[in-house]
Design a protein around this motif. Sequence first.
Motif, short mmCIF file in Angstrom:
data_model
loop_
_atom_site.label_atom_id
_atom_site.label_comp_id
_atom_site.label_asym_id
_atom_site.label_seq_id
_atom_site.Cartn_x
_atom_site.Cartn_y
_atom_site.Cartn_z
N ARG A 140 2.83 -8.52 -12.15
CA ARG A 140 3.23 -9.31 -13.44
C ARG A 140 4.28 -9.22 -13.53
NH1 ARG A 140 -2.08 -7.65 -15.11
NH2 ARG A 140 -3.69 -9.28 -14.79
N GLU A 141 5.11 -8.09 -13.97
CA GLU A 141 6.27 -7.66 -14.39
C GLU A 141 7.61 -8.08 -13.55
OE1 GLU A 141 10.04 -6.15 -15.70
OE2 GLU A 141 9.15 -5.40 -13.91
N PHE A 142 7.12 -7.93 -12.12
CA PHE A 142 7.89 -8.46 -11.20
C PHE A 142 8.29 -9.77 -11.24
CE2 PHE A 142 8.86 -10.10 -6.95
CZ PHE A 142 9.88 -9.46 -6.54
N PHE A 143 7.14 -10.55 -11.24
CA PHE A 143 7.11 -11.94 -11.28
C PHE A 143 7.82 -12.52 -12.67
CE2 PHE A 143 3.06 -12.80 -8.51
CZ PHE A 143 4.00 -12.53 -7.52
N ALA A 144 7.82 -11.91 -13.74
CA ALA A 144 8.49 -12.28 -14.95
C ALA A 144 9.73 -12.01 -14.85
CB ALA A 144 7.81 -11.67 -16.15
N ARG A 145 10.31 -10.88 -14.24
CA ARG A 145 11.70 -10.55 -14.30
C ARG A 145 12.47 -11.41 -13.35
NH1 ARG A 145 10.82 -5.60 -12.96
NH2 ARG A 145 11.36 -5.58 -10.72
N HIS A 146 11.81 -11.76 -12.15
CA HIS A 146 12.48 -12.65 -11.24
C HIS A 146 12.28 -14.00 -11.20
CE1 HIS A 146 14.35 -9.05 -9.17
NE2 HIS A 146 13.10 -8.65 -9.33
N GLY A 147 11.57 -14.52 -12.59
CA GLY A 147 11.42 -15.97 -12.69
C GLY A 147 10.40 -16.66 -11.58
N VAL A 148 9.36 -15.99 -11.24
CA VAL A 148 8.37 -16.36 -10.14
C VAL A 148 7.37 -16.79 -11.14
CG1 VAL A 148 6.86 -15.87 -8.25
CG2 VAL A 148 9.05 -14.81 -8.39
N GLU A 149 7.25 -18.10 -11.35
CA GLU A 149 6.26 -18.83 -12.21
C GLU A 149 4.93 -19.25 -11.28
OE1 GLU A 149 8.01 -22.12 -14.12
OE2 GLU A 149 9.05 -20.62 -15.51
N PRO A 150 3.79 -19.59 -11.78
CA PRO A 150 2.49 -19.83 -10.97
C PRO A 150 2.81 -21.01 -10.02
CG PRO A 150 1.83 -19.23 -13.32
CD PRO A 150 3.28 -19.20 -13.26
N CYS A 151 2.44 -20.65 -8.75
CA CYS A 151 2.95 -21.57 -7.88
C CYS A 151 1.92 -21.47 -6.53
CB CYS A 151 4.38 -21.24 -7.39
SG CYS A 151 4.57 -19.65 -6.64
N ARG A 152 2.30 -22.03 -5.49
CA ARG A 152 1.45 -21.69 -4.07
C ARG A 152 2.56 -20.69 -3.43
NH1 ARG A 152 -2.35 -24.16 -1.25
NH2 ARG A 152 -2.17 -25.83 -2.62
N LEU A 153 1.75 -19.50 -3.01
CA LEU A 153 2.60 -18.45 -2.29
C LEU A 153 1.54 -17.96 -1.39
CD1 LEU A 153 1.31 -15.49 -3.33
CD2 LEU A 153 2.78 -16.01 -5.37
N ILE A 154 2.16 -17.31 -0.21
CA ILE A 154 1.48 -16.84 1.03
C ILE A 154 1.64 -15.23 1.09
CG2 ILE A 154 1.41 -16.84 3.53
CD1 ILE A 154 0.80 -19.43 2.58
N ALA A 155 0.52 -14.72 1.17
CA ALA A 155 0.48 -13.25 1.28
C ALA A 155 0.73 -13.07 2.72
CB ALA A 155 -0.70 -12.69 0.39
N ALA A 156 1.49 -12.07 3.14
CA ALA A 156 1.58 -11.56 4.55
C ALA A 156 0.87 -10.23 4.56
CB ALA A 156 3.14 -11.32 4.89
N VAL A 157 -0.21 -10.47 5.41
CA VAL A 157 -1.23 -9.22 5.46
C VAL A 157 -1.40 -8.95 7.14
CG1 VAL A 157 -3.49 -8.57 4.77
CG2 VAL A 157 -2.51 -10.62 3.56
N SER A 158 -1.15 -7.72 7.11
CA SER A 158 -1.12 -6.80 8.49
C SER A 158 -2.54 -6.36 8.63
CB SER A 158 -0.04 -6.01 8.64
OG SER A 158 -0.29 -4.93 7.74
N GLY A 159 -3.00 -5.99 7.46
CA GLY A 159 -4.42 -5.15 7.26
C GLY A 159 -4.26 -3.78 6.97
N GLY A 160 -2.98 -3.54 7.09
CA GLY A 160 -2.51 -1.88 6.48
C GLY A 160 -3.04 -1.86 4.88
N ALA A 161 -2.50 -0.62 4.53
CA ALA A 161 -2.98 -0.12 3.10
C ALA A 161 -1.95 -1.22 2.13
CB ALA A 161 -2.42 1.26 2.83
N ASP A 162 -0.64 -1.38 2.20
CA ASP A 162 0.28 -2.09 1.38
C ASP A 162 -0.11 -3.50 1.49
OD1 ASP A 162 1.43 0.56 1.19
OD2 ASP A 162 2.97 -0.13 2.54
N SER A 163 -0.43 -4.09 2.48
CA SER A 163 -0.55 -5.47 2.43
C SER A 163 -1.94 -5.87 1.95
CB SER A 163 -0.24 -6.28 3.81
OG SER A 163 -1.07 -5.69 5.02
N THR A 164 -2.94 -5.04 2.25
CA THR A 164 -4.30 -4.95 1.89
C THR A 164 -4.36 -5.07 0.19
OG1 THR A 164 -5.21 -4.14 3.66
CG2 THR A 164 -6.39 -4.15 1.73
N ALA A 165 -3.40 -4.22 -0.15
CA ALA A 165 -3.60 -3.99 -1.73
C ALA A 165 -2.91 -5.40 -2.37
CB ALA A 165 -2.80 -2.62 -2.29
#
Length: 294
Positions: free
Chosen positions: A7-32
């Motif tokens: 949430r803080e990242f989105f606020a700091r960089h001006g990312v307001e609610p929108c459509r977005l794509i999560a790139a998911v490999s299945g590894g720990a980071d992208s799963t989280a």
Amino acid sequence: MIHAAVREFFARHGVEPCRLIAAVSGGADSTALLLVLADLREGGFAVEAAHVNHRLRGDESDADETFVRDLCGDLGVPLHVMDGQLDPERIRARGVEAAAREVRYARLSEIRTSTGARFVATAHQKNDQAETILMRLATGSGLAALRGIHPVRDDGFVRPLLDVTRAEIEAFLRERGIAPRHDRSNDDARFLRNRMRAVLRELDDRQIPIVDSLSAVAGQAQQQWPILERAIDEAERACAEVRADETVFLSWPDDAWLRQALLHRHIHRLDDQARDVSARDLERLAADVGTIKR
């Protein structure tokens, strides 16, 4: 913790609610990342997922895809799967890691365009940032490279987990009772990043805050770079003729760093697939090159 960081990242960089794509490999980071973004749908985000199957590990790659399909089904997140098989010529020219990265980003960009999403979110996190800075220091990259992984790219890629550590991600997944996939290539010491990861892990085990320190270097470089860019702009206007498919250097600035920074800028302008160029290479090239072409 992770939700607050995103949430803080989105606020700091001006990312307001929108459509977005999560790139998911299945590894720990992208799963989280997918789990957190799915939770943020209550805040107005329309979340979809994308998985690019490079088919580099046979049945294991297909099992990664199955894991992502099942997870997205459980979360009620639409999933886009694309084939990412690599051309052998591309592998020979770029190496397998770089070739896979190029294909993956191309496929993710296609999905972003076709869905009308504003952003593609990738799961780069704080340890990845530290590894990147250490790699660039080890290979002699210049000041520009010390900016590391950019939080927001001009082409619509964002990295909401950059302030989250690998340990925090692993703890979060344990709390959620989810066992992510593991890519065995991440254990292969032939890859420089994996060797850097081992170095950082050893220092971290000794209670040396190396991840925080290297990530701070990237943050400082990103903040200070616009000041340096203004100096590069002035040198460019004075010393170079910039054309669509070439740059002609009529003269060089007196300052050695500015000479290298100008050359670095136009190498990347004329070849958007160019990776990092070492400071030593830039110094050598700046002494020899009068014109560079696409």
